[in-house]
Design a protein around this motif. Structure first.
Motif, PDB file in Angstrom:
ATOM      1  N   GLN A 190       0.823  -1.207   0.000  1.00  0.00           N
ATOM      2  CA  GLN A 190       0.000   0.000   0.000  1.00  0.00           C
ATOM      3  C   GLN A 190       0.859   1.261   0.000  1.00  0.00           C
ATOM      4  OE1 GLN A 190      -2.224  -1.176   3.536  1.00  0.00           O
ATOM      5  NE2 GLN A 190      -4.114  -1.100   2.370  1.00  0.00           N
ATOM      6  N   VAL A 191       1.890   1.261   0.860  1.00  0.00           N
ATOM      7  CA  VAL A 191       2.759   2.439   0.967  1.00  0.00           C
ATOM      8  C   VAL A 191       3.564   2.633  -0.319  1.00  0.00           C
ATOM      9  CG1 VAL A 191       4.710   3.441   2.186  1.00  0.00           C
ATOM     10  CG2 VAL A 191       2.911   2.287   3.477  1.00  0.00           C
ATOM     11  N   GLU A 192       4.072   1.536  -0.878  1.00  0.00           N
ATOM     12  CA  GLU A 192       4.860   1.642  -2.109  1.00  0.00           C
ATOM     13  C   GLU A 192       4.029   2.227  -3.240  1.00  0.00           C
ATOM     14  OE1 GLU A 192       7.619  -1.120  -5.107  1.00  0.00           O
ATOM     15  OE2 GLU A 192       6.571  -2.057  -3.404  1.00  0.00           O
ATOM     16  N   TYR A 230       2.966   9.468  -5.839  1.00  0.00           N
ATOM     17  CA  TYR A 230       3.484  10.793  -5.482  1.00  0.00           C
ATOM     18  C   TYR A 230       4.695  11.146  -6.342  1.00  0.00           C
ATOM     19  CZ  TYR A 230       5.908  14.376  -2.742  1.00  0.00           C
ATOM     20  OH  TYR A 230       6.558  15.521  -2.343  1.00  0.00           O
ATOM     21  N   LEU A 231       5.548  10.157  -6.612  1.00  0.00           N
ATOM     22  CA  LEU A 231       6.810  10.392  -7.310  1.00  0.00           C
ATOM     23  C   LEU A 231       6.635  10.681  -8.797  1.00  0.00           C
ATOM     24  CD1 LEU A 231       9.953  10.299  -7.307  1.00  0.00           C
ATOM     25  CD2 LEU A 231       9.771   7.827  -7.655  1.00  0.00           C
ATOM     26  N   LEU A 232       5.680  10.010  -9.431  1.00  0.00           N
ATOM     27  CA  LEU A 232       5.565  10.061 -10.893  1.00  0.00           C
ATOM     28  C   LEU A 232       5.579  11.480 -11.473  1.00  0.00           C
ATOM     29  CD1 LEU A 232       5.288   8.420 -13.487  1.00  0.00           C
ATOM     30  CD2 LEU A 232       2.819   8.431 -13.168  1.00  0.00           C
ATOM     31  N   PRO A 233       4.737  12.428 -11.002  1.00  0.00           N
ATOM     32  CA  PRO A 233       4.766  13.763 -11.607  1.00  0.00           C
ATOM     33  C   PRO A 233       5.982  14.589 -11.195  1.00  0.00           C
ATOM     34  CG  PRO A 233       3.198  13.716  -9.796  1.00  0.00           C
ATOM     35  CD  PRO A 233       3.679  12.305  -9.977  1.00  0.00           C
ATOM     36  N   ARG A 234       6.795  14.072 -10.278  1.00  0.00           N
ATOM     37  CA  ARG A 234       7.936  14.836  -9.760  1.00  0.00           C
ATOM     38  C   ARG A 234       9.274  14.274 -10.237  1.00  0.00           C
ATOM     39  NH1 ARG A 234       3.746  14.779  -6.403  1.00  0.00           N
ATOM     40  NH2 ARG A 234       3.205  16.692  -5.292  1.00  0.00           N
ATOM     41  N   LEU A 235       9.249  13.409 -11.239  1.00  0.00           N
ATOM     42  CA  LEU A 235      10.472  12.735 -11.683  1.00  0.00           C
ATOM     43  C   LEU A 235      11.535  13.687 -12.193  1.00  0.00           C
ATOM     44  CD1 LEU A 235       9.870   9.389 -13.581  1.00  0.00           C
ATOM     45  CD2 LEU A 235      11.219   9.820 -11.555  1.00  0.00           C
ATOM     46  N   ASP A 238      12.124   6.025 -17.140  1.00  0.00           N
ATOM     47  CA  ASP A 238      11.779   5.886 -15.727  1.00  0.00           C
ATOM     48  C   ASP A 238      10.275   6.021 -15.516  1.00  0.00           C
ATOM     49  OD1 ASP A 238      14.292   5.392 -14.965  1.00  0.00           O
ATOM     50  OD2 ASP A 238      14.598   7.194 -13.768  1.00  0.00           O
ATOM     51  N   ARG A 239       9.661   6.954 -16.225  1.00  0.00           N
ATOM     52  CA  ARG A 239       8.206   7.130 -16.098  1.00  0.00           C
ATOM     53  C   ARG A 239       7.479   5.858 -16.500  1.00  0.00           C
ATOM     54  NH1 ARG A 239       8.049  13.106 -18.616  1.00  0.00           N
ATOM     55  NH2 ARG A 239       8.122  14.309 -16.677  1.00  0.00           N
ATOM     56  N   ASP A 293       4.382   1.095 -15.004  1.00  0.00           N
ATOM     57  CA  ASP A 293       4.229  -0.363 -14.995  1.00  0.00           C
ATOM     58  C   ASP A 293       4.189  -0.892 -13.557  1.00  0.00           C
ATOM     59  OD1 ASP A 293       4.228  -0.354 -17.739  1.00  0.00           O
ATOM     60  OD2 ASP A 293       6.319  -0.987 -17.958  1.00  0.00           O
ATOM     61  N   ARG A 294       5.042  -0.314 -12.707  1.00  0.00           N
ATOM     62  CA  ARG A 294       5.087  -0.746 -11.313  1.00  0.00           C
ATOM     63  C   ARG A 294       3.779  -0.405 -10.597  1.00  0.00           C
ATOM     64  NH1 ARG A 294       6.953  -4.615  -8.179  1.00  0.00           N
ATOM     65  NH2 ARG A 294       7.292  -3.939  -6.028  1.00  0.00           N
ATOM     66  N   ILE A 295       3.226   0.780 -10.860  1.00  0.00           N
ATOM     67  CA  ILE A 295       1.956   1.188 -10.269  1.00  0.00           C
ATOM     68  C   ILE A 295       0.848   0.217 -10.672  1.00  0.00           C
ATOM     69  CG2 ILE A 295       0.121   2.942 -10.391  1.00  0.00           C
ATOM     70  CD1 ILE A 295       2.321   5.071 -10.385  1.00  0.00           C
ATOM     71  N   THR A 296       0.806  -0.143 -11.959  1.00  0.00           N
ATOM     72  CA  THR A 296      -0.191  -1.099 -12.454  1.00  0.00           C
ATOM     73  C   THR A 296      -0.052  -2.439 -11.749  1.00  0.00           C
ATOM     74  OG1 THR A 296      -0.210  -0.026 -14.626  1.00  0.00           O
ATOM     75  CG2 THR A 296      -1.083  -2.262 -14.506  1.00  0.00           C
ATOM     76  N   LEU A 297       1.214  -2.893 -11.593  1.00  0.00           N
ATOM     77  CA  LEU A 297       1.487  -4.174 -10.925  1.00  0.00           C
ATOM     78  C   LEU A 297       1.020  -4.135  -9.466  1.00  0.00           C
ATOM     79  CD1 LEU A 297       2.883  -6.983 -11.226  1.00  0.00           C
ATOM     80  CD2 LEU A 297       4.966  -5.901 -10.363  1.00  0.00           C
ATOM     81  N   LEU A 298       1.323  -3.041  -8.773  1.00  0.00           N
ATOM     82  CA  LEU A 298       0.949  -2.911  -7.362  1.00  0.00           C
ATOM     83  C   LEU A 298      -0.563  -2.848  -7.198  1.00  0.00           C
ATOM     84  CD1 LEU A 298       3.681  -0.374  -6.191  1.00  0.00           C
ATOM     85  CD2 LEU A 298       3.499  -2.761  -5.486  1.00  0.00           C
TER      86      LEU A 298
END
Length: 404
Positions: A127-129, A135-140, A167-168, A173-178
């Motif tokens: 959940q935290v990840e 939060y990180l995605l728009p701030r890359l 990286d985006r 992809d990681r967000i979709t997986l989580l």
């Protein structure tokens, strides 16, 4: 020879603004809370900076002069972290890091960091990840400022943007997986809730650090982790509790907080489902906190957002052992304020007119526990007999010998 390692607290300064929607008193409350958040995360606060603005500056949150004042102080005193009380936009974050050359955090990032430290189970960590990546995605782009890509020139074109886009894509992809992983876990937890049978479910809700876990331990005679820090409990804990001879399920949930990051509300959906599907809510309030009325309003707002505000509820005002006030002189004609109202006077205010059963306790030393337990028993019993009218005679309330 191994060196002895000691925990090093980071030194930080706090920054907040007084606006049309946030006066000086309100900002002071938020900054006190921000300092407690910083302490929970592992930082000590050297100084607070505040500024009065009609609205935060779109480029640097504070005005140019205030930013230079903060930058000079940070440089002179070798401060490593500057923490802002509100969520910063990606451009504000980038500009501040470039101009101050230190680590910049906002309230959201700080809360996410605490959640990352506190997450114990695989589910909480997932959940935290997810919340951190959202939060990180728009701030890359801020991660690449050290390459000076924005200046252009020889050797500064091309690869930077390609790396950022790569990286985006990885993070998306990681967000979709989580999200897929959480859907599976949510389904499993939903099945677990169904398998608990028809027992009445009671959920402890409240602001963070009001004593929910201490109360959980006292009622269930269990050993749920409790600590005088914010967000000590992230993982939902369910225990079977028996009052009199009436059993029910008691759930300890994550504490709420003002300005709760939207990413956390979304990623902790299943945790909030425990509240949404409860039959009875026990709203725990820290009566010793100066801003307890604001805390109540914040919790009620979140309950409304998750459509749990119309459930039966018991108001439990905890920490009466910590309650203190400044007693007024008899000849003092100035109006009473929150700081000089006694506990007995509080009980005669709006609390006396509350539509919910209300009790004042100390979870730490079990003061007024019989009264609270009888209140919970009555509410659980009422819900139980509406569900199983044929076995009402099976249950009877009696006080525990140790607390009678």
């Amino acid at each position: 020879m191994l060196e002895k390692k000691e925990h090093q607290y980071e030194r930080a300064v706090l920054v907040g603004v007084i606006t049309q929607n946030q006066d000086e008193d309100k900002l002071t409350e938020y900054m006190d809370e921000l300092e407690f958040l910083a302490f929970t995360a592992g930082a000590t606060v050297d100084k607070r900076f505040t500024q009065k603005l009609s609205q935060p500056d779109s480029k640097t949150f504070v005005g140019k002069g205030k930013m230079e004042e903060i930058r000079d102080y940070v440089k002179e005193h070798q401060i490593g972290t500057v923490i802002f009380d509100d969520e910063l936009s990606p451009s504000q974050l980038k500009n501040l890091e470039r101009d101050m050359e230190v680590k910049i955090l906002d309230r959201t990032n700080l809360i996410l960091d605490i959640f990352a430290q506190r997450a114990q189970t695989s589910y909480a960590r997932t959940q935290v990840e997810l919340a951190q990546y959202q939060y990180l995605l728009p701030r890359l782009t801020r991660m690449w400022t050290h390459l000076e890509r924005q200046k252009g020139g020889i050797g500064m074109r091309g690869p930077g943007e390609t790396e950022i886009e790569t990286d985006r894509r990885i993070i998306r992809d990681r967000i979709t997986l989580l999200k897929d992983k959480l859907k599976v876990i949510d389904k499993q937890m939903g099945t677990q809730r169904q398998n608990r049978g028809k027992m009445v479910r009671v959920a402890l809700v409240g602001y963070t650090n009001v004593g929910k876990s201490t109360l959980m331990n006292a009622l269930s005679k269990s050993d749920v982790f409790a600590e005088n820090k914010l967000f000590a409990t992230l993982d939902t804990t369910v225990r079977k509790v028996v009052i009199g001879n009436l059993p029910f399920l008691l759930t300890d949930t994550v504490g709420f907080i003002r300005k709760l990051p939207t990413q956390l509300v979304e990623s902790f959906k299943s945790t909030l489902d425990e509240v949404r599907e409860a039959d009875l809510l026990v709203h725990v309030v820290d009566i010793s906190h100066d801003s307890f009325e604001d805390h109540i309003a914040s919790v009620n707002q979140i309950l409304q957002e998750i459509d749990a505000h119309q459930k039966p509820m018991i108001m439990v005002f905890n920490k009466i052992d910590d309650f203190s006030y400044e007693k007024k002189d008899e000849d003092d004609l100035t109006p009473s304020s929150k700081k000089n109202i006694s506990l007995e006077e509080w009980k005669k205010t709006w609390m006396a007119k509350s539509k919910y059963p209300t009790v004042f306790i100390s979870a730490l030393n079990k003061q007024n526990f019989p009264e609270m337990k009888k209140m919970i028993y009555d509410e659980v019993h009422r819900i139980h007999i509406s569900r199983f009218p044929y076995n009402d005679l099976l249950f009877e309330y009696f006080e525990d010998e140790e607390e009678a």
